[in-house]
Write an enzyme that holds these catalytic residues in place. Structure first.
Site, PDB file in Angstrom:
ATOM      1  N   GLY A  31       0.800  -1.233   0.000  1.00  0.00           N
ATOM      2  CA  GLY A  31       0.000   0.000   0.000  1.00  0.00           C
ATOM      3  C   GLY A  31       0.831   1.281   0.000  1.00  0.00           C
ATOM      4  N   GLU A  91      -3.877 -10.506  -9.047  1.00  0.00           N
ATOM      5  CA  GLU A  91      -4.896  -9.727  -8.336  1.00  0.00           C
ATOM      6  C   GLU A  91      -5.733  -8.889  -9.298  1.00  0.00           C
ATOM      7  OE1 GLU A  91      -2.851  -9.246  -3.988  1.00  0.00           O
ATOM      8  OE2 GLU A  91      -2.799  -7.473  -5.274  1.00  0.00           O
ATOM      9  N   ARG A 146       4.930 -14.954  -5.564  1.00  0.00           N
ATOM     10  CA  ARG A 146       5.339 -15.680  -4.350  1.00  0.00           C
ATOM     11  C   ARG A 146       4.132 -16.393  -3.760  1.00  0.00           C
ATOM     12  NH1 ARG A 146       2.463 -12.075  -1.138  1.00  0.00           N
ATOM     13  NH2 ARG A 146       2.765  -9.912  -1.724  1.00  0.00           N
ATOM     14  N   LYS A 183      -4.981  -6.492   3.788  1.00  0.00           N
ATOM     15  CA  LYS A 183      -6.020  -7.502   3.969  1.00  0.00           C
ATOM     16  C   LYS A 183      -6.134  -7.963   5.422  1.00  0.00           C
ATOM     17  CE  LYS A 183      -4.745  -8.976  -0.620  1.00  0.00           C
ATOM     18  NZ  LYS A 183      -3.753  -9.785  -1.349  1.00  0.00           N
TER      19      LYS A 183
HETATM   20  P1  ADP Z   1       0.020  -3.078  -3.011  1.00  0.00           P
HETATM   21  O1  ADP Z   1       0.844  -3.917  -3.957  1.00  0.00           O
HETATM   22  O2  ADP Z   1       0.739  -1.861  -2.522  1.00  0.00           O
HETATM   23  O3  ADP Z   1      -0.635  -3.887  -1.930  1.00  0.00           O
HETATM   24  P2  ADP Z   1      -2.245  -3.203  -4.857  1.00  0.00           P
HETATM   25  O4  ADP Z   1      -2.127  -2.697  -6.261  1.00  0.00           O
HETATM   26  O5  ADP Z   1      -2.204  -4.684  -4.647  1.00  0.00           O
HETATM   27  O6  ADP Z   1      -1.140  -2.477  -3.938  1.00  0.00           O
HETATM   28  O7  ADP Z   1      -3.583  -2.668  -4.205  1.00  0.00           O
HETATM   29  C1  ADP Z   1      -3.905  -2.885  -2.850  1.00  0.00           C
HETATM   30  C2  ADP Z   1      -5.326  -2.426  -2.583  1.00  0.00           C
HETATM   31  O8  ADP Z   1      -5.460  -1.033  -2.903  1.00  0.00           O
HETATM   32  C3  ADP Z   1      -6.396  -3.112  -3.420  1.00  0.00           C
HETATM   33  O9  ADP Z   1      -6.798  -4.349  -2.867  1.00  0.00           O
HETATM   34  C4  ADP Z   1      -7.504  -2.075  -3.354  1.00  0.00           C
HETATM   35  O10 ADP Z   1      -8.171  -2.093  -2.107  1.00  0.00           O
HETATM   36  C5  ADP Z   1      -6.741  -0.768  -3.434  1.00  0.00           C
HETATM   37  N1  ADP Z   1      -6.611  -0.327  -4.862  1.00  0.00           N
HETATM   38  C6  ADP Z   1      -5.562  -0.552  -5.676  1.00  0.00           C
HETATM   39  N2  ADP Z   1      -5.790  -0.056  -6.911  1.00  0.00           N
HETATM   40  C7  ADP Z   1      -7.029   0.518  -6.881  1.00  0.00           C
HETATM   41  C8  ADP Z   1      -7.859   1.180  -7.849  1.00  0.00           C
HETATM   42  N3  ADP Z   1      -7.447   1.390  -9.083  1.00  0.00           N
HETATM   43  N4  ADP Z   1      -9.079   1.594  -7.442  1.00  0.00           N
HETATM   44  C9  ADP Z   1      -9.520   1.395  -6.172  1.00  0.00           C
HETATM   45  N5  ADP Z   1      -8.790   0.772  -5.216  1.00  0.00           N
HETATM   46  C10 ADP Z   1      -7.560   0.333  -5.558  1.00  0.00           C
END
Ligand code: ADP
Length: 463
Positions: free
Chosen positions: A174, A284, A301, A246
């Site tokens: 995040g 994802e 991973r 999460k």
């Molecule tokens: P990280 O790799 O930093 O964990 P992610 O791309 O996996 O980031 O996103 C983590 C979370 O952020 C997602 O599960 C969602 O809740 C929120 N998120 C990411 N991209 C978006 C988007 N385009 N619109 C709304 N929420 C988003």
């Protein structure tokens, strides 16, 4: 001591380059396969369970992770001294570090994960987006790669339409993400995202994506061998998040339609084969309010939440990782015709104050782990264990399996009641509130659920 084993072990000895519950999880898979284990530990983890249960244990440095669990030379030296033939990185730490995977490969150690060049391309998020788009997997509207200037960012955001989200190209956890609602906000938020990305990932690159206001997070489990075979083991729903982290995951998703699952799985099989993906991985997606899925990233991973997939598929994913790394073809590793059965839920039990979310390290004075049919606890905690303040706050994962979602929910609720941890604060009371909420029970939620829940007064029996 010689272990009885029915078939020849794929490796003789594996070094586990991690700590806590995932080190224990890998250790169990190695023991089941008759493979000897080496635990590495920092000075703060001297009294940890992996140290106690591994065949050998070796101290790799002080508590600070940059000088122990993230220190590549220390880990490689430990692998050489103990003469292992493979390294399992778990999740976090060096698990998605392409350089670590490369150094392992160059040192004649099998890295239990994808090849270093694939980790590198999947870890660059805007590159992974481009690769998925090419393979026909739907992605959210976004900038054409990294934005090079403020003007380019403003033009891209205008074309996408506000709100948009700025994301660190090398991002994770995040960090380096900012939501932008209108053009005036963009310049300062872009500077912030770039600074945060540079500090956290040593790379200031940022790209832009359409921001969905109320998405659900749905991800697919991938296993791929070294012979071009790819299996998709269904999905996990991970929309119960706080600050993009999460908290609770389940499989299957209560809302994913069978035809969408089928279509996306088919596309992913092609896409993962095209990029030369091997070993375990997660793709994802975000789901919009109409039920459409859009790719967001690949995690190269094993994931924290992998047990829910294990429960519904009856597949040991960590064991599969080891067998695949040893060159076994996929059909020897998993039942390719398997149909997931029942419903599984995982609650992450974190050592943190359920109201303020402040970390709560310290001594566990009393511990009762729940059990009974359909209940599993993955943990490295024990009574009198002292949780060190240096690492993440995950203490245990409570996983349940039921015939259907309703049985799984009831089972999780009673397991939470029987999960006693004294001496520290944990997220157990928050999980009880989630489980008791009618919207959660009805499957009506999105990634904003926790924020809404926290703004409501506790309903009943939140303690
Ligand atoms: P990280 O790799 O930093 O964990 P992610 O791309 O996996 O980031 O996103 C983590 C979370 O952020 C997602 O599960 C969602 O809740 C929120 N998120 C990411 N991209 C978006 C988007 N385009 N619109 C709304 N929420 C988003």
């Amino acid at each position: 001591m010689e272990r009885p084993c029915l078939r020849s072990a794929p490796f003789k000895k594996i070094l586990i380059a991690n700590r806590g519950e995932i080190a224990m999880r890998v250790l169990c898979a190695c023991k089941d396969l008759g493979i000897a284990t080496v635990a590495v530990y920092s000075e703060a983890d001297r009294h940890s369970l992996p140290v106690r249960f591994a065949d050998e244990a070796i101290c790799i440095g002080p508590a600070k992770s940059t000088r122990s669990y993230l220190d590549i030379p220390s880990i490689i030296s430990a692998a050489e001294v103990t003469n292992v033939d493979a390294v399992h990185p778990g999740y976090g730490f060096l698990s998605e570090n392409a350089r670590f995977a490369h150094v392992c490969e160059a040192s004649g150690l099998r890295f239990i994960g994808p090849k270093s060049d694939v980790i590198q391309s999947m870890g660059t998020k805007e590159r992974a987006r481009a690769m998925m788009r090419e393979a026909g997997v739907p992605i959210l509207p976004g900038s054409d790669g990294v934005v090079k200037s403020e003007d380019e960012a403003l033009a891209a955001a205008e074309a996408i339409g506000y709100p948009v989200i700025l994301k660190a190209s090398a991002g994770g956890g995040g960090r380096g993400m900012r939501v932008v609602n209108e053009a005036a906000e963009l310049p300062p938020l872009l500077a912030q995202a770039q600074q945060e990305a540079a500090a956290a990932f040593n790379c200031p690159d940022v790209y832009i994506e359409k921001f969905l206001r109320a998405p659900r997070h749905i991800e697919f489990q991938v296993l791929a061998d070294h012979h071009d075979n790819v299996a998709i083991l269904g999905e996990r729903e991970c929309s119960i998040q706080r600050r993009h982290q999460k908290l609770l995951e389940e499989s299957p998703s209560p809302v994913l339609k069978a035809d969408v699952r089928c279509r996306v799985s088919e596309k992913l099989r092609g896409a993962m084969a095209a990029v030369g993906y091997t070993n375990a991985g997660t793709v994802e997606f975000l789901m919009d309010e109409s039920g459409n899925l859009y790719f967001i990233e690949v995690n190269a991973r094993i994931q924290v939440e992998h047990p829910v997939t294990e429960m519904v598929t009856g597949t040991d994913l960590v064991k599969s990782q080891i067998l695949i790394a040893a060159g076994e073809p996929l059909h020897q590793v998993v039942d390719m015709s398997l149909k997931p059965h029942g419903h599984a839920i995982e609650c992450r039990i974190n050592a943190e104050n359920p109201e303020t979310f402040a970390p709560s390290p310290g001594r566990i004075t009393a511990l009762n782990l729940p059990g009974g049919i359909g209940v599993r606890v993955d943990t490295a905690a024990y009574a009198e264990y002292v949780i060190p303040p240096y690492y993440d706050s995950l203490v245990a994962k409570l996983i349940v399996h039921g015939r259907d979602r309703s049985e799984a929910l009831d089972r999780m609720r009673r397991a939470l009641d029987m999960f006693v941890v004294e001496g520290i604060y944990t997220s157990i009371p928050l999980h009880k509130r989630i489980l008791d909420h009618p919207d959660f029970r009805a499957g009506r939620f999105d990634t904003n659920f926790i924020q809404r829940l926290l703004s409501e007064r506790p309903q009943r029996n939140g303690s």
